[in-house]
Design a protein around this motif. Structure first.
Motif, short mmCIF file in Angstrom:
data_model
loop_
_atom_site.label_atom_id
_atom_site.label_comp_id
_atom_site.label_asym_id
_atom_site.label_seq_id
_atom_site.Cartn_x
_atom_site.Cartn_y
_atom_site.Cartn_z
N PRO A 81 28.36 46.86 60.62
CA PRO A 81 29.60 46.92 61.40
C PRO A 81 29.59 45.81 62.44
O PRO A 81 29.11 45.99 63.56
N PHE A 82 30.13 44.65 62.07
CA PHE A 82 29.97 43.46 62.90
C PHE A 82 30.91 43.45 64.11
O PHE A 82 30.70 42.68 65.05
N PHE A 83 31.95 44.29 64.11
CA PHE A 83 32.82 44.39 65.28
C PHE A 83 33.33 45.82 65.39
O PHE A 83 33.97 46.33 64.47
N VAL A 84 33.02 46.46 66.51
CA VAL A 84 33.46 47.83 66.77
C VAL A 84 34.17 47.86 68.11
O VAL A 84 33.62 47.42 69.13
N ARG A 85 35.39 48.37 68.11
CA ARG A 85 36.15 48.54 69.35
C ARG A 85 36.41 50.03 69.54
O ARG A 85 36.98 50.70 68.67
N SER A 86 36.00 50.54 70.70
CA SER A 86 36.22 51.94 71.03
C SER A 86 37.01 52.01 72.32
O SER A 86 36.73 51.29 73.29
N THR A 87 38.04 52.88 72.36
CA THR A 87 38.88 53.00 73.55
C THR A 87 39.07 54.46 73.93
O THR A 87 39.03 55.36 73.07
N LEU A 88 39.26 54.69 75.22
CA LEU A 88 39.56 56.01 75.75
C LEU A 88 40.81 55.90 76.60
O LEU A 88 40.88 55.09 77.54
N GLY A 102 41.04 54.95 82.00
CA GLY A 102 40.59 54.82 80.62
C GLY A 102 39.38 53.90 80.52
O GLY A 102 38.84 53.43 81.54
N ASP A 103 38.98 53.62 79.31
CA ASP A 103 37.80 52.77 79.09
C ASP A 103 37.95 52.08 77.75
O ASP A 103 38.70 52.53 76.87
N LEU A 148 31.88 54.81 76.96
CA LEU A 148 32.03 54.62 75.53
C LEU A 148 30.81 53.93 74.93
O LEU A 148 30.10 53.18 75.59
N GLN A 149 30.60 54.18 73.65
CA GLN A 149 29.46 53.61 72.93
C GLN A 149 29.89 53.14 71.55
O GLN A 149 30.94 53.54 71.04
#
Length: 281
Positions: A81-88, A102-103, A148-149
């Motif tokens: 997984p070369f690019f992961v974007r996580s948002t809150l 948010g984050d 976030l992780q």
């Protein structure tokens, strides 16, 4: 309805995305896939399997998956997984006017590499055994500024055995698998099981996958990651994933899938959507 939806996140996606079942590739033959996964969830399966409301969490994962035959019986496997974007999402309370910020995080994700050995490859029921190493390359640090992780921070080893059969008089196949995942850093070990059936034609491949993970509850209560409900310890689920692939020519093709669930614990409750392009040779 909410209890019938399940996020199959980057960590668990790995366990379902392996193509091949009990088959392995011949020497110098292989399969590669570039995929984009999307999850957006305002709900969460708690430790009792109930669905609760949470601030909306989104996870977008761009990945490369590959299988390559090192010999006629041994295949190398990798999920990157070369690019992961996580948002809150930001939360605003109407009565008081107070807000919770948010984050967002953009990072590399936890990566899996492994080897798969095939035996009984010339029989009606083919079998394969595999060892997959989960490398903690994602961002797992949690602080008061960031919750976030993109990984859980633990090194795990998944051992699986798979069996498959292709029917002679109809364009169908079926596969079964059993697995055990040893996890570190306070995370509980897991029992994995699953199966799939597929229809194949010259241009179209239709697949239905069922996958289950059950925790052995032999680790710490929380493990090292619990911040956003994505990389929690003692995650369990029973999911089903329909997938459709279209072969453009002999080597290239497109695929799309959607992951749902019969039940879940300690995991986001929302569908996982995936689209990808694959190349086989």
């Amino acid at each position: 309805m909410r209890k019938n939806l399940l996020t199959v996140i980057a960590l668990t996606l790995v366990f379902q995305s392996y193509a091949g079942g009990g088959w392995v590739h011949n020497k110098y033959k292989g399969y590669f896939k570039v995929a984009q996964n999307m999850i957006r969830s305002p709900h969460f399966f708690d430790s009792d399997g109930n669905t609760v409301d949470i601030p909306t969490v989104s996870l977008y994962t761009s990945s490369i998956y590959g299988e390559y035959g090192l010999s006629d019986n041994l295949t190398a496997v990798a999920y990157i997984p070369f690019f992961v974007r996580s948002t809150l999402n930001k939360v605003e309370f109407r009565q008081s006017g107070n807000t919770i910020d948010g984050d967002a995080i953009n990072s590399f994700g936890d990566t899996n590499i492994g080897l798969k050995y095939g035996f009984f490859q010339n029989r009606k029921v083919v079998m394969a055994a595999s060892l997959t190493l989960g490398l903690p390359l994602g961002s797992s640090e949690v602080s008061s500024e960031r919750i976030l992780q993109t990984g859980d921070g633990e090194f795990n080893q998944l051992v699986k055995i798979e069996a498959s059969h292709s029917f002679d008089k109809a364009p169908f196949y079926a596969s079964l698998l059993l697995g055990f995942n040893n996890r570190t850093k306070g995370f509980s070990d897991e029992f994995h099981w699953g199966g799939e059936v597929g229809f194949t034609s010259e241009r179209v491949i239709a697949i239905l996958k069922v996958y289950g993970i059950e925790s052995l509850y032999n680790g710490d209560s929380l493990g090292n990651a619990q911040s956003n409900g994505v990389f929690a310890n003692n995650t369990e689920y029973l999911s089903y994933t329909p997938e459709l692939a279209y072969i453009i020519n002999g080597s290239w093709g497109l695929s799309a899938s959607a992951g749902f669930a019969f039940s879940g614990k300690q995991i986001l409750a929302a569908p996982n959507y995936s689209v990808g392009m694959f190349f086989s040779f």
